[in-house]
Motif scaffolding. Sequence first.
Motif, short mmCIF file in Angstrom:
data_model
loop_
_atom_site.label_atom_id
_atom_site.label_comp_id
_atom_site.label_asym_id
_atom_site.label_seq_id
_atom_site.Cartn_x
_atom_site.Cartn_y
_atom_site.Cartn_z
N GLY A 90 -64.67 -51.57 33.76
CA GLY A 90 -64.47 -52.48 32.65
C GLY A 90 -63.03 -52.59 32.19
O GLY A 90 -62.69 -53.52 31.45
N GLN A 91 -62.14 -51.67 32.58
CA GLN A 91 -60.73 -51.80 32.18
C GLN A 91 -60.10 -52.91 33.00
O GLN A 91 -60.07 -52.87 34.23
N LYS A 92 -59.55 -53.89 32.31
CA LYS A 92 -59.03 -55.08 32.97
C LYS A 92 -57.52 -55.18 32.91
O LYS A 92 -56.93 -56.05 33.56
N GLU A 93 -56.88 -54.31 32.11
CA GLU A 93 -55.43 -54.39 31.99
C GLU A 93 -54.81 -53.02 32.00
O GLU A 93 -55.46 -52.02 31.62
N LEU A 94 -53.54 -52.96 32.41
CA LEU A 94 -52.75 -51.74 32.35
C LEU A 94 -51.33 -52.15 32.02
O LEU A 94 -50.68 -52.87 32.79
N ASP A 95 -50.87 -51.76 30.85
CA ASP A 95 -49.54 -52.17 30.36
C ASP A 95 -49.39 -53.69 30.37
O ASP A 95 -48.33 -54.24 30.69
N ASN A 134 -55.81 -49.07 40.74
CA ASN A 134 -56.05 -47.63 40.71
C ASN A 134 -57.56 -47.42 40.76
O ASN A 134 -58.29 -47.85 39.86
N LYS A 135 -58.03 -46.78 41.81
CA LYS A 135 -59.48 -46.62 41.97
C LYS A 135 -60.08 -45.71 40.90
O LYS A 135 -61.31 -45.67 40.73
N GLY A 180 -51.80 -47.40 42.97
CA GLY A 180 -51.48 -46.04 42.54
C GLY A 180 -50.80 -46.01 41.20
O GLY A 180 -50.16 -45.02 40.83
N ALA A 181 -50.90 -47.12 40.45
CA ALA A 181 -50.36 -47.15 39.09
C ALA A 181 -51.23 -46.24 38.21
O ALA A 181 -52.42 -46.51 37.99
N GLY A 182 -50.65 -45.15 37.71
CA GLY A 182 -51.41 -44.15 36.97
C GLY A 182 -51.98 -44.67 35.66
O GLY A 182 -51.46 -45.60 35.06
N HIS A 189 -57.15 -53.48 38.50
CA HIS A 189 -58.31 -53.51 39.38
C HIS A 189 -58.49 -52.12 39.99
O HIS A 189 -57.55 -51.35 40.12
N ARG A 190 -59.70 -51.85 40.42
CA ARG A 190 -59.97 -50.57 41.06
C ARG A 190 -59.70 -50.62 42.56
O ARG A 190 -59.57 -49.59 43.21
N SER A 191 -59.60 -51.81 43.14
CA SER A 191 -59.33 -51.96 44.57
C SER A 191 -58.63 -53.29 44.80
O SER A 191 -58.83 -54.25 44.03
N VAL A 192 -57.85 -53.35 45.86
CA VAL A 192 -57.22 -54.61 46.22
C VAL A 192 -58.29 -55.66 46.51
O VAL A 192 -58.09 -56.86 46.25
#
Length: 941
Positions: free
Chosen positions: A254-259, A248-249, A219-221, A264-267
Amino acid sequence: MQTSPDRHEYPAHWEADVVLRDGGTARIRPITVDDAERLVSFYEQVSDESKYYRFFAPYPRLSAKDVHRFTHHDFVDRVGLAATVGGEFIATVRYDRIGADGTPASAPADEAEVAFLVQDAHQGRGVASALLEHIGAVARERGIRRFAAEVLPANTKMIKVFTDAGYTQKRSFEDGVVRLEFDLEPTDRSLAVQYAREHRAEARSVQRLLAPGSVAVIGAGRTPGGVGRSVLGNIRDAGFTGRLHAVNKALPEGQKELDGVPAHRSVRDIDGPVDLAVVAVPAEHVPEVVTECGEHGVQGLVVVSAGYAESGSEGRERQRALVRQARTYGMRIIGPNAFGIINTSPRVRLNASLAPETPRPGRIGLFAQSGAIGIALLSRLHRRGGGVTGVTGVSTFVSSGNRADVSGNDVLQYWYEDPDTDVVLMYLESIGNPRKFTRLARRTAAAKPLVVVQGARHGAAPQGHAVRATRLPHATVSALLRQAGVIRVDTITELVDAGLLLARQSLPAGPRVAILGNSESLGLLTYDACLAEGLRPHPPQDLTTAASAADFRTALSRALADDRCDAVVVTAIPAVGEGSVADAALADALRSAVAAAPTKPVLVVHVELGGLAEALSAAASTAPQAGADSPPQTRPGSPQATPRPAPPGEPPEDSHLIPAYPAAERAVRALAQAVTYAQWRRDASDPGKVPEYEDIDQKGAATLIDGLLARGQGLTLGTDETCDLLGHYGIDVHRALPAPTPDAAAEAARSLGYPVALKATAPHLRHRADLGGVRLDLADEDQLRRSYTELTELFGAPEELRPVVQRMAPRGVDVVVRAVIDPAAGAVLSFGLAGAASQLLGDTAHRLIPVTDKEATSLVRSIRTAPLLFGWRGSAPADTRALEELLLRVSRLVDDHPEVVAVTLEPVVVASHGLSVLGASVRLAPPPVRDDLGPRTLPAY
């Protein structure tokens, strides 16, 4: 489910969730006809060796007859239980009732054969031990008193399961098979084994949450802000030593990083295991997330999402479903509606919470059910030296939110042996299992201080908390917690005040306090505060406002060397024009004196000396020093702390911390709490014993109780029955004879012998001598008849008064003794003086049953009006030995016979020699279920 007429109804109450040895959970439930496919699938995953151990021969597959036999049970003579994870079997156990010849039988046969089978992948997790506890409880419920098991000698693991259980057993060897027979009645050893396993399992389950190797924030926005993104940033910024993932689903393909964190889109897309998932999605999406986590093998969840039981009935049902779903996969939950968890260990460095800054490492374990209170506690520790100079910090922090699963009891299990935690601070808004909490608190308090503040004391528990009902008032619960060694405080300010002292200083050897400082007025305030808290202060030593740092050091060194002093309070006011240099000099001087005599606690009361407070607290360890009566010790197995270099400007690691307080009463209150706790620690080392009395007829009382309960489920005994039952325990009650007429009163008095008392027993007059419904010392029939007339003229006809005549007892002090079995807290013994004054003051003391001789002695002396029993104002001292014996006999009665759910002795007149019980009432009922004596289970949901 079975519906055939020869089978009993499905026993849903046998279903239970348990924590296993490795900290995971499993569900135990009866096996039914619907489980045929599960059983076959389970058996296919068991190794040939395990099958051989179970059937004593190669047994590659189950026949249709086997499957039918192992899934069709009558739940009385044939019972099977399964442990499940993810809905699939991981282990099974069954018993078959047998007769004396070993063939199948029905009641009254009380022996059964028992056999286990555990999947190889789950062996070593304690599954068989948990199943044995549950199948044993089921068997006792069905009238089975003994198990027999035949085991191959090579099956050492299963033999160990039986022999380690703690039951009374015997072993034989015949025809190459080991035969074990053991009674199912719980013993002291079996209960000790059960509690030890419970401790290891629950502590491990919390350890898995607090020290994960990998964490996923679900749920990381995608944009900055929001709960999930904030938690992700806090974990990253704290320097988490494990692997961190953002999930975050809604992330673009293609997005592989956040901050800077792998996204990932799913665990399910994460390559590798995930130990902990922080769930920050809307409540309606949580079930989907839990399913993904369970299928991926996630070990635990921190659910910060709101919208559960705190929001009403719909949310409460959503919360139940969440717990059930998570336990299906063997996961434990912190939350929902949780603030998060923190672990400052350099091996972990986890800040999976909404706190934007990680508190500095320290030795205080902090638990808060409320997120807001958690923030306040972290903030206060920060201001009092936890963040500016980095000293009094936190080892671990848990904010449980609605505590739907993991509770304060679980965290206590973890902190008990945690080598990084020396002091435990807890904010509780409810206690879900008071009996268990008291047991765990007593054990923890014997090893390290436990300070508790309880919110919602005068109202219902928060909506999000599922708690069992208790009839005990808050004051009684608080008294029972104090008996268990808990340091009970009323505010979070007092919680922090006490915690800082206990984390930084040794325990005082007694209540004698030396006071010194450069302000006569502040010294006098401290002296008065000591007297108000029951301490024994020495006259304050005034060093005058001209005192230098060296003068403080000399005076403090002298006080610490004085054998007549157990603790020192230093009072300090700032000199005009002095600043941080003077503050640092005074702090160095005080620390120097303390370092030379570290066995006595020292506290500082300062006035507007922020610099001094920081300077005094500037050190890196908060481990408590050993008291004068207990040399420093290291717990077995505890790793030695590795000193870290002191930051610039801080003293070295081994400096002695001195807590500073802005007000005298706060410092003294914290010291008084430490004195009381230290005395409890000394007393706990020798708790006394429950005495045996030769004149107690336990069997006779049991026979009488069984006969009385045969009349109905619950009843209040009549006068004769009450006297008979109490008589079996050596408690003599002065019988009161009814007097419906003056002639009946005269006849009663003649049979009892003068002098007598005439009493009105109507409900509004009973035990109210102040209303005039009692006439004492009536020496002859004339006085009796006149008194009878006076009572009827004042209060009405005899039918309304219900007068009785009773033999006069020697004069003394009137007291009240009560015992009650509370469904949540257990059996409680209460004592106080009789009369309106004690009732108005709430001056009643309480102890958990069974009461020891030392506890009975302290019970009598713990009420504020106790001086009336010890010759107050020249009166004759009461026979407190006889009173203590009465308390012990009542305790034995209730402990021996849980059917005795309430006893009241009122009044009891304690004279100079002996005592007289003038009134008594007893209530019987089927005993409440004792969940602490049954198998280990998690709270039902």
